[in-house]
Design a protein around this motif. Sequence first.
Motif, PDB file in Angstrom:
ATOM      1  N   MET A 117       0.821  -1.211   0.000  1.00  0.00           N
ATOM      2  CA  MET A 117       0.000   0.000   0.000  1.00  0.00           C
ATOM      3  C   MET A 117       0.857   1.264   0.000  1.00  0.00           C
ATOM      4  SD  MET A 117      -3.261  -0.945   2.348  1.00  0.00           S
ATOM      5  CE  MET A 117      -2.480  -1.978   3.569  1.00  0.00           C
ATOM      6  N   LEU A 118       2.023   1.163   0.671  1.00  0.00           N
ATOM      7  CA  LEU A 118       2.919   2.312   0.658  1.00  0.00           C
ATOM      8  C   LEU A 118       3.501   2.477  -0.731  1.00  0.00           C
ATOM      9  CD1 LEU A 118       5.115   2.295   3.862  1.00  0.00           C
ATOM     10  CD2 LEU A 118       3.288   3.860   3.244  1.00  0.00           C
ATOM     11  N   TYR A 119       3.980   3.665  -1.008  1.00  0.00           N
ATOM     12  CA  TYR A 119       4.623   3.978  -2.285  1.00  0.00           C
ATOM     13  C   TYR A 119       3.689   3.721  -3.454  1.00  0.00           C
ATOM     14  CZ  TYR A 119       8.190   3.465   1.186  1.00  0.00           C
ATOM     15  OH  TYR A 119       8.871   3.559   2.371  1.00  0.00           O
ATOM     16  N   GLY A 166       5.071   8.261  -1.018  1.00  0.00           N
ATOM     17  CA  GLY A 166       5.168   7.947  -2.438  1.00  0.00           C
ATOM     18  C   GLY A 166       6.558   7.481  -2.831  1.00  0.00           C
ATOM     19  N   GLY A 167       7.574   8.105  -2.222  1.00  0.00           N
ATOM     20  CA  GLY A 167       8.951   7.725  -2.516  1.00  0.00           C
ATOM     21  C   GLY A 167       9.301   7.926  -3.979  1.00  0.00           C
ATOM     22  N   GLU A 168      10.278   7.142  -4.434  1.00  0.00           N
ATOM     23  CA  GLU A 168      10.737   7.241  -5.824  1.00  0.00           C
ATOM     24  C   GLU A 168       9.642   6.811  -6.795  1.00  0.00           C
ATOM     25  OE1 GLU A 168      14.373   7.323  -7.148  1.00  0.00           O
ATOM     26  OE2 GLU A 168      14.464   8.668  -5.418  1.00  0.00           O
ATOM     27  N   GLN A 169       8.797   5.877  -6.338  1.00  0.00           N
ATOM     28  CA  GLN A 169       7.793   5.309  -7.252  1.00  0.00           C
ATOM     29  C   GLN A 169       6.725   6.313  -7.637  1.00  0.00           C
ATOM     30  OE1 GLN A 169       9.185   3.780  -4.693  1.00  0.00           O
ATOM     31  NE2 GLN A 169       8.907   1.555  -4.735  1.00  0.00           N
ATOM     32  N   GLY A 172       7.136  18.392  -6.327  1.00  0.00           N
ATOM     33  CA  GLY A 172       7.939  18.817  -5.185  1.00  0.00           C
ATOM     34  C   GLY A 172       9.118  17.899  -4.937  1.00  0.00           C
ATOM     35  N   THR A 173       8.871  16.592  -4.972  1.00  0.00           N
ATOM     36  CA  THR A 173       9.953  15.645  -4.701  1.00  0.00           C
ATOM     37  C   THR A 173      10.949  15.631  -5.860  1.00  0.00           C
ATOM     38  OG1 THR A 173       8.367  13.942  -5.383  1.00  0.00           O
ATOM     39  CG2 THR A 173       8.838  14.112  -3.047  1.00  0.00           C
ATOM     40  N   LEU A 174      10.455  15.808  -7.090  1.00  0.00           N
ATOM     41  CA  LEU A 174      11.359  15.870  -8.247  1.00  0.00           C
ATOM     42  C   LEU A 174      12.260  17.094  -8.146  1.00  0.00           C
ATOM     43  CD1 LEU A 174      12.211  14.742 -11.029  1.00  0.00           C
ATOM     44  CD2 LEU A 174      10.492  16.218 -12.047  1.00  0.00           C
ATOM     45  N   MET A 175      11.646  18.229  -7.737  1.00  0.00           N
ATOM     46  CA  MET A 175      12.423  19.456  -7.616  1.00  0.00           C
ATOM     47  C   MET A 175      13.530  19.292  -6.569  1.00  0.00           C
ATOM     48  SD  MET A 175      11.105  23.194  -6.531  1.00  0.00           S
ATOM     49  CE  MET A 175      12.287  24.356  -5.910  1.00  0.00           C
TER      50      MET A 175
END
Lengths: 274, 262
Positions: A137-139, A220-223, A228-231
């Motif tokens: 369920m995570l990511y 969400g992590g890398e998946q 925001g996380t990409l930036m």
Amino acid sequence: MKRFAGWTQASPATLLVVVFLVLPVLATIVTTFTTPGGPFATYAAFFGSGFRRAVLFRTIQVSLAVTVIALVIGFLTAYVVSRAPGWLKSILIIAAVFPLLTGVVVRSFAWLIILGKNGILNSTLISLGLITEPFQMLYTQGAVIVAMVYLFVPLMILTLVGVLESIPDDLIQASSSLGAKPSATFMQVTLPLAVPGLIVGAVLVFTGSFTSYATPQLLGGEQVMMMGTLMYQQAMVTFDWVAASTIAAVMVVITIAIVAAMNAMARRLNPMTA
Amino acid sequence: MTRNIHPLLIAGTALVFMFLVGPLIIVLGAALSDTTYLTFPPQGLSLRWFENIFAIDAFRRTILTSLQIALLSTTIALIIGIPAAYALNRHRIQLPGWLSTLFILPVLVPELVLGFSLLKNVAVQFNSPIYLSLLFGHALIVLPYVVRVISASLASFDFSIEEAAISLGSPPLKTFFTVLLPNVRSGVIAAFILAFITSINDVSISIFLTGPGLSTLPIQLLAHMEQFFDPTVASVSVLLMILTVAVMAVVERTLGLTFLAK
């Protein structure tokens, strides 16, 4: 001298915002147009990359889903809260303010415990015999959406309680004394009058989701990479500051465009001014 | 009033509030567990994970940094925000309309963009200490709260009291401290506490303005979660929730919690 008194008092705050916000943010945006490849090279690179387009598309998709869910949940809840008797209303408002004032890290962390591989939800489902293997369920996009809905529902409830309470009670009473059923009153009086508030709430939630970092990072992590996380990754992991600036510029433009568009819409749809 | 509401809607509302409060109760339970991994319901009750917070050097350090940044940035925001809110209320006709928009820019511009821009165009560009950017970044994001709350307090202030003091010979600064400030005291307290908790909880600005040797508590929590899955983070979360309760108590006594619903 007195003519400038207002300016004198407002100048330190004005200076802080101009020097530490307006100029640095403008500089970030300007540098995206002054790269050696020509004024739009970085944007061509951003929209030319299938991966980055996918991140942008996913971010819009997640933010829209969160906004719609939060609007529905928030509005129905706010409706009940605004009609609740005084003591109950106070308790419900406390229950909404508490998560709102609790930090985003704590609130995202709660969902890490719930949705983890050996988390509460998985172990409950297993012990009930509904599943045999833990679910991943995570990511997943779903995890990010659930946690973000959790993040923004209190804000939506509180915004809309304020809006619903400002609707004059006379209007509701007039509607029902003229024979409208409660559901008709809701659809034809309460809902239209709440539209400007719903738009304000939607803007807050959409822009908040669109530019969030902690929740997509943790759940969400890398998946499930979002803007925001990409930036952050481009700026602090691969140290590609031009790419990070480009994402920043896209974020600013989309945020401001949405705020402006929704403001214009709120003005047109407001039944009190039309 | 409630009799007009469909029972399904009431049941739905009950579910929503379980959804809102449940996860935080789970965090509380996980913090009290006597296990080395995160679990709920807690197995065995213990406070050892609370002791563990202070045993970890990085937590001790970042708690102090976060408190320091929150205190300093809030103080800066109050010192410059109170006169700004005063000017917006007292001298509105002198000032251009965009000025009040300028003061809400910090909530309009995405915090990540602000944090990154402070890193790139202030800290690195001018080779200035990163602490300074972190501090001013926090002062910026709490400024809108200060201006908004103080403006709300000033809206009910009768400026003729101030004029009376001045016409009786009280110098402007003395008037400010002895007449105006005591009248908006509850607004100042509420602004302080709301700004303080906003700064303590901030991630999006701080994530770009921390690094080796300088970090804040939420950033340290994120870093800890990526490596460990023990109840320490839950314990810190509980400490932060206790702080939230204290903040709510202060807001309730000054502005009233319904202010947050306006």
